[in-house]
Design an enzyme around this catalytic site. Structure first.
Site, short mmCIF file in Angstrom:
data_model
loop_
_atom_site.label_atom_id
_atom_site.label_comp_id
_atom_site.label_asym_id
_atom_site.label_seq_id
_atom_site.Cartn_x
_atom_site.Cartn_y
_atom_site.Cartn_z
N GLY A 69 6.59 5.09 8.40
CA GLY A 69 5.69 6.24 8.48
C GLY A 69 5.89 6.96 9.79
O GLY A 69 6.94 6.83 10.44
N THR A 83 1.27 6.86 13.90
CA THR A 83 0.64 5.78 13.12
C THR A 83 1.30 4.45 13.47
O THR A 83 0.61 3.42 13.58
CB THR A 83 0.77 6.06 11.60
OG1 THR A 83 0.43 7.41 11.35
CG2 THR A 83 -0.13 5.16 10.80
N GLU A 141 9.58 1.34 10.91
CA GLU A 141 10.59 2.39 10.68
C GLU A 141 9.86 3.71 10.83
O GLU A 141 9.07 4.09 9.95
CB GLU A 141 11.17 2.28 9.26
CG GLU A 141 11.77 0.94 8.90
CD GLU A 141 13.10 0.69 9.60
OE1 GLU A 141 13.70 1.66 10.11
OE2 GLU A 141 13.52 -0.46 9.65
N LYS A 198 0.85 -1.20 0.00
CA LYS A 198 0.00 0.00 0.00
C LYS A 198 0.88 1.24 0.00
O LYS A 198 1.49 1.60 1.00
CB LYS A 198 -0.90 0.05 1.23
CG LYS A 198 -1.99 1.10 1.05
CD LYS A 198 -2.59 1.60 2.34
CE LYS A 198 -1.93 2.84 2.86
NZ LYS A 198 -1.96 4.02 1.98
N GLU A 237 9.43 15.93 16.00
CA GLU A 237 9.69 15.80 14.56
C GLU A 237 8.83 16.79 13.78
O GLU A 237 7.61 16.77 13.88
CB GLU A 237 9.40 14.38 14.09
CG GLU A 237 9.87 14.19 12.65
CD GLU A 237 9.58 12.79 12.09
OE1 GLU A 237 10.46 12.23 11.45
OE2 GLU A 237 8.46 12.28 12.28
N CYS A 258 13.41 10.71 6.99
CA CYS A 258 13.49 10.41 8.42
C CYS A 258 14.92 10.53 8.94
O CYS A 258 15.15 10.69 10.13
CB CYS A 258 12.91 9.03 8.71
SG CYS A 258 13.60 7.76 7.64
O1 TXE Z 1 2.24 9.59 7.82
P1 TXE Z 1 1.51 8.25 8.16
P2 TXE Z 1 1.65 11.04 7.61
C1 TXE Z 1 6.15 11.52 9.99
C2 TXE Z 1 6.27 13.00 9.81
C3 TXE Z 1 4.92 13.38 9.38
C4 TXE Z 1 4.08 12.47 10.22
C5 TXE Z 1 2.71 12.19 9.69
O2 TXE Z 1 6.56 13.61 11.03
O3 TXE Z 1 4.63 14.72 9.63
O4 TXE Z 1 4.80 11.27 10.24
O5 TXE Z 1 2.78 11.89 8.32
C6 TXE Z 1 -0.48 4.65 6.19
N1 TXE Z 1 -2.91 1.59 9.46
N2 TXE Z 1 6.59 10.73 8.87
O6 TXE Z 1 0.37 11.25 8.34
O7 TXE Z 1 0.09 8.47 8.51
C7 TXE Z 1 -0.61 5.82 5.26
O8 TXE Z 1 -1.67 5.63 4.37
C8 TXE Z 1 -2.07 1.29 8.47
C9 TXE Z 1 7.85 10.11 8.99
O9 TXE Z 1 1.64 11.32 6.18
O10 TXE Z 1 2.37 7.54 9.12
C10 TXE Z 1 0.76 5.79 4.58
O11 TXE Z 1 0.77 4.79 3.56
N3 TXE Z 1 -1.50 2.20 7.69
C11 TXE Z 1 8.13 9.17 7.92
C12 TXE Z 1 1.69 5.38 5.71
O12 TXE Z 1 0.84 4.78 6.69
C13 TXE Z 1 -1.80 3.49 7.93
C14 TXE Z 1 7.49 9.28 6.64
C15 TXE Z 1 2.44 6.52 6.37
O13 TXE Z 1 1.54 7.51 6.74
C16 TXE Z 1 -2.67 3.88 8.96
C17 TXE Z 1 6.21 9.90 6.66
C18 TXE Z 1 -3.24 2.85 9.74
N4 TXE Z 1 -4.08 3.10 10.76
C19 TXE Z 1 5.82 10.63 7.75
N5 TXE Z 1 -2.75 5.21 8.96
C20 TXE Z 1 9.40 8.40 7.91
N6 TXE Z 1 9.71 7.66 8.96
O14 TXE Z 1 10.13 8.42 6.93
C21 TXE Z 1 -1.98 5.68 7.98
N7 TXE Z 1 -1.40 4.63 7.33
#
Ligand code: TXE
Length: 459
Positions: free
Chosen positions: A221, A225, A243, A168, A364, A277
């Site tokens: 992510g 989350t 991660e 996904k 962050e 990240c």
């Molecule tokens: O990420 P999400 P978001 C951090 C960064 C950012 C914050 C939020 O600080 O501001 O996270 O970003 C999927 N069950 N990073 O909201 O929600 C979602 O569809 C399963 C750090 O955009 O974590 C996407 O595919 N999956 C980071 C993925 O999770 C779920 C990179 C990441 O989205 C879900 C991005 C659920 N309940 C953001 N909810 C890094 N570590 O590199 C969402 N998703």
């Protein structure tokens, strides 16, 4: 307009309900994306595909990974264009970071698979050997900052070890995963081995994490989350790799070579608009170098090219942190404002005069915003670097004492006199709130397989 489709069992299809994919460059709608709410058809297709795929030899699967790498390589410019459109990053970053690494993820794991050694443990009277079995159907969930790069980092080792995949991509950046799906169909990858479903995280992402037949989840992510994913997956005893976020320190010691430290720390600050990240968003500089470092850093920053951030909503979050910094007593010495043009543009921003324990300096932000702090001793730098809940990465800039300081940073990865210099064999992952588990090389092999020991008594 691109019509993004799901790939399930070798067939492309959309859903009744779709949503818009918006480019952060100028807020135009670039694609329609399926709003998938059920994962069942993908699970059924994957179950069928598993029968044959898991029986292939590892060499045969390595050949498939190479074929996927060839297919991606032939479209490398197209991948870069799509990634630049979807994320807003400059095209050369999309080409040199995202596209190349996506090809290399498949290439690397193909080679790694061919070199895998038998794992045997001799006893006086018996021999143990390890059989690495696939885990089964694995769910791979990735974010928007490095869309195809991070998704293929999971898909390649998962397929190598005989698993079948339900992937996904982020709802914000689905274009390159869609292209990967098309390439896999073109090269004849067996139906159902790679399934790609699109939609919102709390809907289809959550369904993937919940489904009892999906045996492992690799998630990259945000930390919030990640917590939700862990809470859902743990009672189902799924294998879990998380991660998550980071708030990494770039530490410039008093014996640093500023010729390399300034451009290195700058790149760590703002590559991909600070949305990696691993980015170094807290810069710690020895007081004796502080003024000279800062003036050179700001001078080079004038010439640093960055794109917009991922969305208007994300820009709002970043702006709220800039406001927070002001209320915490910070001085905005560079940037701090929206760039007035269509799209999610914001100036690269440098903040000083904050405590290293302030919220701005410990939470962050995930954007082009850094805080700079000075210190007087290595001990103080280490204490400052370790004063966040995150523990993903970091860098130390020093002629003599880089290793000593690096080993005392509470992070999964520390670079000395470089940043984002990656060997795909090494462990990648964080400690504290930055995640659980490691991927890369043997660590990916371990995650995407069940190691079974056979102990044979000798006659
Ligand atoms: O990420 P999400 P978001 C951090 C960064 C950012 C914050 C939020 O600080 O501001 O996270 O970003 C999927 N069950 N990073 O909201 O929600 C979602 O569809 C399963 C750090 O955009 O974590 C996407 O595919 N999956 C980071 C993925 O999770 C779920 C990179 C990441 O989205 C879900 C991005 C659920 N309940 C953001 N909810 C890094 N570590 O590199 C969402 N998703």
């Amino acid at each position: 307009m691109i019509q993004v489709k799901n790939l399930v069992g070798g067939q492309f299809f959309s859903t009744e309900e779709v949503f818009d994919d918006i480019s952060p460059i100028n807020n135009t709608v670039i694609a329609s994306v399926p709003r998938t709410k059920s994962v069942q058809s993908a699970v059924s297709a994957a179950e069928i595909a598993f029968e044959e795929w898991s029986k292939l030899s590892i060499e045969e699967r390595c050949d498939w990974l190479d074929k996927i790498a060839d297919g991606l390589e032939a479209r490398i410019e197209e991948i870069a264009k799509l990634e630049a459109l979807d994320t807003g990053k400059p095209i050369d970053v999309a080409l040199n970071v995202d596209s190349k690494r996506s090809v290399n993820n498949f290439r690397f794991f193909a080679g790694f698979g061919r070199d895998l050694k038998n794992e045997t443990f001799e006893m006086d009277d018996a021999t143990n050997y390890v059989v690495r079995k696939p885990v089964g159907i694995v769910g791979l969930i990735s974010p928007w900052n490095l869309p195809l790069y991070l998704l293929t980092w999971k898909i390649a080792p998962a397929l190598l070890m005989g698993n079948v995949v339900i992937a996904k991509p982020s709802e914000l950046t689905p274009l390159t995963a869609h292209l990967l799906g098309k390439i896999c169909v073109e090269i004849g990858l067996p139906n159902g081995v790679l399934n790609i479903v699109n939609g919102y995280g709390p809907e289809i992402g959550q369904k993937i994490v919940e489904h009892p037949k999906i045996k492992a989840i690799s998630f990259t992510g945000g930390t919030a989350t990640g917590k939700q994913v862990a809470a859902t997956a743990a009672p189902l005893f799924k294998k879990l790799s998380l991660e998550l976020g980071g708030k990494n320190a770039s530490i410039v010691l008093d014996d640093a070579d500023l010729e390399i430290a300034v451009p290195g720390v700058l790149r760590a600050s703002f590559l991909n608009s600070g949305q990696i990240c691993l980015c170094g968003s807290r810069i710690l500089v020895h007081s004796s170098l502080y003024e000279s470092f800062l003036s050179r850093y700001l001078e080079e920053l004038e010439r640093f090219e960055i794109g917009p951030v991922i969305s208007n909503q994300h820009r709002e979050k970043i702006l709220s942190y800039i406001e927070l910094a002001k209320s915490e007593g910070g001085s905005i010495i560079f940037g701090g404002n929206v760039i007035e043009k269509a799209g999610a543009w914001i100036e690269p921003t440098v903040i000083t005069d904050l405590s290293h324990k302030s919220r701005t300096a410990t939470e962050e932000i995930f954007g082009p915003v850094v805080t700079i702090h000075s210190f007087d001793s290595d001990e103080e730098a280490i204490e400052m670097a370790n004063s966040t809940e995150y523990g993903l990465a970091g860098s130390v800039w020093s002629r003599e004492r880089g290793r000593t300081v690096a080993e005392r940073i509470e992070s999964g990865m520390v670079w000395v006199n470089t940043w984002l210099h990656r060997d795909l064999r090494v462990p990648f992952g964080g400690i504290k709130d930055s995640g659980v588990g490691r991927e890369g090389g043997m660590w990916s092999i371990g995650f995407f397989s069940e190691a079974v020991n056979i102990c044979v008594m000798e006659d």
